[in-house]
Design a protein around this motif. Structure first.
Motif, PDB file in Angstrom:
ATOM      1  N   ASN A  32      56.755  64.974  98.407  1.00  0.00           N
ATOM      2  CA  ASN A  32      56.438  66.163  99.194  1.00  0.00           C
ATOM      3  C   ASN A  32      56.181  65.766 100.585  1.00  0.00           C
ATOM      4  N   VAL A  33      56.898  66.513 101.230  1.00  0.00           N
ATOM      5  CA  VAL A  33      56.950  66.650 102.757  1.00  0.00           C
ATOM      6  C   VAL A  33      55.474  66.438 103.232  1.00  0.00           C
ATOM      7  N   ARG A  34      54.460  66.932 102.829  1.00  0.00           N
ATOM      8  CA  ARG A  34      53.279  66.481 103.370  1.00  0.00           C
ATOM      9  C   ARG A  34      52.825  64.958 103.312  1.00  0.00           C
ATOM     10  N   HIS A  35      53.459  64.389 102.267  1.00  0.00           N
ATOM     11  CA  HIS A  35      53.046  62.925 101.960  1.00  0.00           C
ATOM     12  C   HIS A  35      53.765  62.208 102.946  1.00  0.00           C
ATOM     13  N   TYR A  36      55.198  62.526 102.921  1.00  0.00           N
ATOM     14  CA  TYR A  36      55.846  61.734 104.148  1.00  0.00           C
ATOM     15  C   TYR A  36      55.130  61.768 105.395  1.00  0.00           C
ATOM     16  N   MET A  37      54.665  63.032 105.622  1.00  0.00           N
ATOM     17  CA  MET A  37      53.848  62.874 107.034  1.00  0.00           C
ATOM     18  C   MET A  37      52.685  61.918 107.045  1.00  0.00           C
ATOM     19  N   GLU A  43      66.039  61.677  98.997  1.00  0.00           N
ATOM     20  CA  GLU A  43      64.660  61.981  98.318  1.00  0.00           C
ATOM     21  C   GLU A  43      63.972  60.501  97.384  1.00  0.00           C
ATOM     22  N   MET A  44      62.765  60.402  97.521  1.00  0.00           N
ATOM     23  CA  MET A  44      61.991  59.663  96.930  1.00  0.00           C
ATOM     24  C   MET A  44      61.326  60.043  95.899  1.00  0.00           C
ATOM     25  N   LEU A  45      61.420  59.092  94.771  1.00  0.00           N
ATOM     26  CA  LEU A  45      60.859  59.606  93.603  1.00  0.00           C
ATOM     27  C   LEU A  45      59.420  58.762  93.353  1.00  0.00           C
TER      28      LEU A  45
END
Length: 145
Positions: free
Chosen positions: A28-33, A73-75
């Motif tokens: 999820n994008v929040r975890h990329y951040m 994407e990363m899984l």
């Protein structure tokens, strides 16, 4: 194969956890951040800008802008590495570049440009980085960005 900039250093390494994935199954994008934020603090720590610096020298750092590009994407179970360097480090201004890679396959999966300023915590306003910190940052400054 990971092709990080020669001025970059490894600032983060982790594995995507299932709980970090959204209902579509990817990171999820929040975890990329969160991972980019960890990388930023590790990069600043290389300069000595850390908890001790904040307490003893009354300096601080404030992010003012982020630009993120998602490329792949990363899984859950995928290994991530982030390599970081500075594109700008002068006066009170910083532009830090983070590149996130699939640590196994080497593909570039996301990029983040972080813009930040150095702060005087007492005055609560931007101020120049001390000379010793700036000198350390120059090792990681890539002017070709």
């Amino acid at each position: 194969m990971i092709q990080a900039h020669p001025k970059s250093i490894l600032t983060h390494r982790s594995v995507v956890q299932q709980w970090e994935c959204d209902h579509m199954g990817h990171l999820n994008v929040r975890h990329y951040m969160a991972k980019f934020d960890d990388a930023a603090w590790n990069m600043f720590a290389e300069l000595g800008v850390n908890k001790k610096y904040f307490e003893e020298r009354n300096g601080g750092v404030a992010a003012v802008d982020h630009h993120v590009v998602y490329k792949k994407e990363m899984l859950a179970g995928d290994s991530i590495s982030i390599h970081s360097h500075f594109a700008i480090f002068r006066g009170k201004k910083v532009k830090m570049i983070h590149k996130m890679y699939d640590a196994i396959g080497g593909d570039l999966v996301a990029e983040c440009e972080l813009f930040a300023v150095h702060m005087d915590q007492s005055a609560r306003k931007a101020s120049d980085f001390p000379e010793d910190i700036t000198a350390k940052a120059l090792v990681f400054l890539a002017t070709d960005e």
